[in-house]
Write a protein that holds these residues in place. Sequence first.
Motif, PDB file in Angstrom:
ATOM      1  N   LYS A  69      -5.237   0.995  -4.799  1.00  0.00           N
ATOM      2  CA  LYS A  69      -4.253   2.208  -4.456  1.00  0.00           C
ATOM      3  C   LYS A  69      -4.891   3.596  -4.258  1.00  0.00           C
ATOM      4  O   LYS A  69      -4.664   4.108  -3.919  1.00  0.00           O
ATOM      5  CB  LYS A  69      -3.101   2.079  -5.507  1.00  0.00           C
ATOM      6  CG  LYS A  69      -2.168   0.744  -5.405  1.00  0.00           C
ATOM      7  CD  LYS A  69      -1.052   0.934  -6.324  1.00  0.00           C
ATOM      8  CE  LYS A  69      -0.113  -0.314  -6.194  1.00  0.00           C
ATOM      9  NZ  LYS A  69       0.653  -0.290  -7.264  1.00  0.00           N
TER      10      LYS A  69
ATOM     11  N   GLN B  35      -5.402  -4.084  -7.779  1.00  0.00           N
ATOM     12  CA  GLN B  35      -4.397  -3.662  -6.966  1.00  0.00           C
ATOM     13  C   GLN B  35      -4.378  -2.183  -7.377  1.00  0.00           C
ATOM     14  O   GLN B  35      -4.323  -1.290  -6.457  1.00  0.00           O
ATOM     15  CB  GLN B  35      -3.235  -4.348  -7.303  1.00  0.00           C
ATOM     16  CG  GLN B  35      -2.956  -5.643  -6.820  1.00  0.00           C
ATOM     17  CD  GLN B  35      -1.613  -6.298  -7.301  1.00  0.00           C
ATOM     18  OE1 GLN B  35      -1.052  -5.529  -8.293  1.00  0.00           O
ATOM     19  NE2 GLN B  35      -1.375  -7.417  -6.594  1.00  0.00           N
ATOM     20  N   GLU B  36      -4.938  -1.681  -8.402  1.00  0.00           N
ATOM     21  CA  GLU B  36      -4.753  -0.236  -8.691  1.00  0.00           C
ATOM     22  C   GLU B  36      -5.852   0.365  -8.006  1.00  0.00           C
ATOM     23  O   GLU B  36      -5.852   1.552  -7.712  1.00  0.00           O
ATOM     24  CB  GLU B  36      -4.803  -0.128 -10.478  1.00  0.00           C
ATOM     25  CG  GLU B  36      -3.556  -0.535 -11.127  1.00  0.00           C
ATOM     26  CD  GLU B  36      -2.411   0.417 -10.706  1.00  0.00           C
ATOM     27  OE1 GLU B  36      -2.502   1.640 -10.337  1.00  0.00           O
ATOM     28  OE2 GLU B  36      -1.146   0.017 -10.485  1.00  0.00           O
ATOM     29  N   ARG B  37      -6.894  -0.144  -8.176  1.00  0.00           N
ATOM     30  CA  ARG B  37      -8.202   0.260  -7.487  1.00  0.00           C
ATOM     31  C   ARG B  37      -8.008   0.254  -6.216  1.00  0.00           C
ATOM     32  O   ARG B  37      -8.415   1.434  -5.596  1.00  0.00           O
ATOM     33  CB  ARG B  37      -9.287  -0.711  -7.768  1.00  0.00           C
ATOM     34  CG  ARG B  37      -9.791  -0.690  -9.217  1.00  0.00           C
ATOM     35  CD  ARG B  37     -11.103  -1.657  -9.265  1.00  0.00           C
ATOM     36  NE  ARG B  37     -11.587  -1.515 -10.582  1.00  0.00           N
ATOM     37  CZ  ARG B  37     -12.457  -2.468 -11.139  1.00  0.00           C
ATOM     38  NH1 ARG B  37     -12.996  -3.452 -10.367  1.00  0.00           N
ATOM     39  NH2 ARG B  37     -13.118  -2.270 -12.267  1.00  0.00           N
TER      40      ARG B  37
END
Length: 285
Positions: free
Chosen positions: A40, A36-38
């Motif tokens: 974003k 999910q961070e990637r």
Amino acid sequence: MRIVFGLVLIAGLALAGFAVYMAQNYIGAYQTALEQERNKVTESVPVQQIYVATRAIDYGEVIAAEDIALMPWPKQTLPENFYDEAKPLNAEGDAMRVALRPIEKHEAIMESKVSDPGADAGLTSRLERGQRAFAIKVDVASGVSGFLRPSDRVDVYWTGRVRSNDSNAPVGEVTKLIETGVRLIAIDQTSQTESAATTIARTVTVAASPQQVASLAQAQSTGRLSLSLMGRNDDTVADVIEVDQRSLLGLVEQEIVNEPRAAEVCTIRTRRGGELVEMPIPCTN
């Protein structure tokens, strides 16, 4: 006793299974959060697909289709004159291009690094619009002991004798900076930049404007030219530099002071009776 041992074994297996289950859940949650961070980061940084090199390409090599690929590149740091889907490097029907300078793996392909379709990597490809190639004679001293390379920049100094009747003119031989930041495009008969060996060149070829070429030609025919190597990241502009023997040795020209001469008085002596009289008259000399 066996019943107690069996119960302990079952409890141990249950705890081990529970630990494995908890670890799998923790790792799965971590991987999900990382993904999910990637996503974003990818969404927050806009990118564009441009052509980059898939391998290291040396100067003069033909750039084949398998040597390049479309890869995402941040739009904020896009290089100038890049190639993308709208502007392909090798359009259909065009001849192959060659590398005009070494290109590293995953380096963006730009117009300044490749030739025109079907052109070679000759010396003319290194000349920008309005520039001309000019050869300068050098030796081990004036050529910086063989450490010059194509694409280096140098300052050019002229040393010669100025003939003038002016007392304020330089005395003896004069050394003057005539051109600064001149780019080298060839050393002797090679324009390759990847060679690391030092060679004592007899000529260097520079890229210069027609006005600079005229200045260099005049300077080379009337004196000696010496090169001074500039740093790769040096963007300073050299001042006007001129040194003669008087300034080199710290000699100061002495001014000749003409002392005022006293007004000359001419006289004539006449005798009047017994008296001698001196009378002033205009001086004829």
